[in-house]
Motif scaffolding. Sequence first.
Motif, PDB file in Angstrom:
ATOM      1  N   PHE A  90       0.843  -1.190   0.000  1.00  0.00           N
ATOM      2  CA  PHE A  90       0.000   0.000   0.000  1.00  0.00           C
ATOM      3  C   PHE A  90       0.880   1.241   0.000  1.00  0.00           C
ATOM      4  O   PHE A  90       1.925   1.267   0.659  1.00  0.00           O
ATOM      5  N   ALA A  91       0.474   2.268  -0.723  1.00  0.00           N
ATOM      6  CA  ALA A  91       1.119   3.570  -0.591  1.00  0.00           C
ATOM      7  C   ALA A  91       0.811   4.106   0.805  1.00  0.00           C
ATOM      8  O   ALA A  91      -0.318   3.986   1.298  1.00  0.00           O
ATOM      9  N   ASP A  92       1.812   4.668   1.455  1.00  0.00           N
ATOM     10  CA  ASP A  92       1.690   5.177   2.823  1.00  0.00           C
ATOM     11  C   ASP A  92       1.122   6.598   2.767  1.00  0.00           C
ATOM     12  O   ASP A  92       1.840   7.564   2.509  1.00  0.00           O
ATOM     13  N   VAL A  93      -0.162   6.730   3.013  1.00  0.00           N
ATOM     14  CA  VAL A  93      -0.858   8.005   2.821  1.00  0.00           C
ATOM     15  C   VAL A  93      -0.282   9.115   3.703  1.00  0.00           C
ATOM     16  O   VAL A  93      -0.219  10.283   3.291  1.00  0.00           O
ATOM     17  N   TYR A  94       0.169   8.769   4.906  1.00  0.00           N
ATOM     18  CA  TYR A  94       0.669   9.794   5.828  1.00  0.00           C
ATOM     19  C   TYR A  94       1.779  10.625   5.193  1.00  0.00           C
ATOM     20  O   TYR A  94       1.887  11.826   5.433  1.00  0.00           O
ATOM     21  N   SER A  95       2.588   9.995   4.367  1.00  0.00           N
ATOM     22  CA  SER A  95       3.714  10.689   3.739  1.00  0.00           C
ATOM     23  C   SER A  95       3.272  11.687   2.669  1.00  0.00           C
ATOM     24  O   SER A  95       4.075  12.519   2.239  1.00  0.00           O
ATOM     25  N   TYR A  96       2.007  11.610   2.252  1.00  0.00           N
ATOM     26  CA  TYR A  96       1.533  12.431   1.139  1.00  0.00           C
ATOM     27  C   TYR A  96       0.451  13.430   1.551  1.00  0.00           C
ATOM     28  O   TYR A  96      -0.130  14.088   0.679  1.00  0.00           O
ATOM     29  N   VAL A  97       0.199  13.560   2.851  1.00  0.00           N
ATOM     30  CA  VAL A  97      -0.907  14.413   3.303  1.00  0.00           C
ATOM     31  C   VAL A  97      -0.739  15.854   2.820  1.00  0.00           C
ATOM     32  O   VAL A  97      -1.685  16.469   2.322  1.00  0.00           O
ATOM     33  N   SER A  98       0.454  16.410   2.955  1.00  0.00           N
ATOM     34  CA  SER A  98       0.663  17.805   2.543  1.00  0.00           C
ATOM     35  C   SER A  98       0.427  17.975   1.048  1.00  0.00           C
ATOM     36  O   SER A  98      -0.209  18.958   0.618  1.00  0.00           O
ATOM     37  N   TRP A  99       0.895  17.014   0.249  1.00  0.00           N
ATOM     38  CA  TRP A  99       0.684  17.107  -1.196  1.00  0.00           C
ATOM     39  C   TRP A  99      -0.799  16.999  -1.520  1.00  0.00           C
ATOM     40  O   TRP A  99      -1.317  17.769  -2.348  1.00  0.00           O
ATOM     41  N   ILE A 100      -1.496  16.056  -0.904  1.00  0.00           N
ATOM     42  CA  ILE A 100      -2.942  15.885  -1.151  1.00  0.00           C
ATOM     43  C   ILE A 100      -3.679  17.171  -0.827  1.00  0.00           C
ATOM     44  O   ILE A 100      -4.505  17.661  -1.609  1.00  0.00           O
ATOM     45  N   GLN A 101      -3.369  17.755   0.338  1.00  0.00           N
ATOM     46  CA  GLN A 101      -4.091  18.949   0.773  1.00  0.00           C
ATOM     47  C   GLN A 101      -3.714  20.185  -0.039  1.00  0.00           C
ATOM     48  O   GLN A 101      -4.461  21.168  -0.031  1.00  0.00           O
ATOM     49  N   SER A 102      -2.615  20.146  -0.756  1.00  0.00           N
ATOM     50  CA  SER A 102      -2.285  21.250  -1.641  1.00  0.00           C
ATOM     51  C   SER A 102      -3.300  21.350  -2.771  1.00  0.00           C
ATOM     52  O   SER A 102      -3.460  22.417  -3.388  1.00  0.00           O
ATOM     53  N   TYR A 103      -4.014  20.262  -3.061  1.00  0.00           N
ATOM     54  CA  TYR A 103      -5.092  20.256  -4.043  1.00  0.00           C
ATOM     55  C   TYR A 103      -6.456  20.408  -3.377  1.00  0.00           C
ATOM     56  O   TYR A 103      -7.271  21.215  -3.800  1.00  0.00           O
ATOM     57  N   THR A 104      -6.712  19.620  -2.357  1.00  0.00           N
ATOM     58  CA  THR A 104      -8.053  19.534  -1.786  1.00  0.00           C
ATOM     59  C   THR A 104      -8.332  20.592  -0.729  1.00  0.00           C
ATOM     60  O   THR A 104      -9.489  20.843  -0.396  1.00  0.00           O
ATOM     61  N   GLY A 105      -7.280  21.183  -0.179  1.00  0.00           N
ATOM     62  CA  GLY A 105      -7.433  22.024   0.989  1.00  0.00           C
ATOM     63  C   GLY A 105      -7.433  21.176   2.238  1.00  0.00           C
ATOM     64  O   GLY A 105      -7.564  19.948   2.168  1.00  0.00           O
ATOM     65  N   PRO A 106      -7.267  21.783   3.423  1.00  0.00           N
ATOM     66  CA  PRO A 106      -7.198  21.010   4.673  1.00  0.00           C
ATOM     67  C   PRO A 106      -8.528  20.370   5.041  1.00  0.00           C
ATOM     68  O   PRO A 106      -9.576  20.771   4.535  1.00  0.00           O
TER      69      PRO A 106
END
Length: 271
Positions: A255-271
């Motif tokens: 599985f991709a480790d989502v915790y490592s990508y939270v900042s990148w994800i939120q750069s699109y979706t917002g917090p």
Amino acid sequence: MKQQILLAALVSASLFTGCGEPMDEASAEQQPAVEATGQKEQEIVGGAYAYQNQFPYQVRILVDGNTYCGGSLIKPNWVLTAGHCVDGIDPSRMTVVAGDHTITGYESTEQSQTVYGHAKYPYFQYISGAPVHDVAVILLNGSFWLNGAVQTIALPSYPAPQTSMTASGWGWPWGGAYGASDQLKYAGLPVNPVTSCNGWLARNLYAGLELCVGYSNGVSGGCHGDSGGPLAYGGQLFGVVSWGRGVSCDSYTVFADVYSYVSWIQSYTGP
């Protein structure tokens, strides 16, 4: 204004061509070596059939009307899935279904949305035939209506603990099967030290980027069609189904480790 910035970011990320960070020729040649669990691989092996609305954050991603991958609803109009699930796929070919339980039967809880665009993590690539940085966000053309059958799931607020978590999906029920499970399935799977997968799969895992989940003998885990689907614990999304061992699905699931990508994800979706 924030939404306009996000939409601009989607366009600049080359969403409409499916382009990401360019791969070198060696990596590109290795792509077919290991099937990622969604493109031609992954249902839940073992496990049990879910009951109606048990996983309201689980979505089904269709390409040209056919089930292709799983995903997780993280905002009413945003889905998190695997990078390989959107790689090279024009958004106009995609539909996302939420509130679903069986593929062949229509349920009154179902909602569907078309896709505006998607973005892979910038350094998504294949190494030894298996994807790395295998996460992507999908922006829908509309928002799902949240209710008892359709809900968002939170991104992780702490690193994935080594405990049992829940994976779900419509993938193949076992490696020798062919085609998706008609009914949503799930399994409780242990999160192991990342080194546990080393020697069992096509390559060693990257600590901090990938999670080693399940069992060495593949008695329960992901299989074809589960790709992009969730690994959840305590109401948080810790993993995205990425890849496993070829056609057989007979070992650990990565599985991709989502915790490592939270900042990148939120750069699109917002917090």
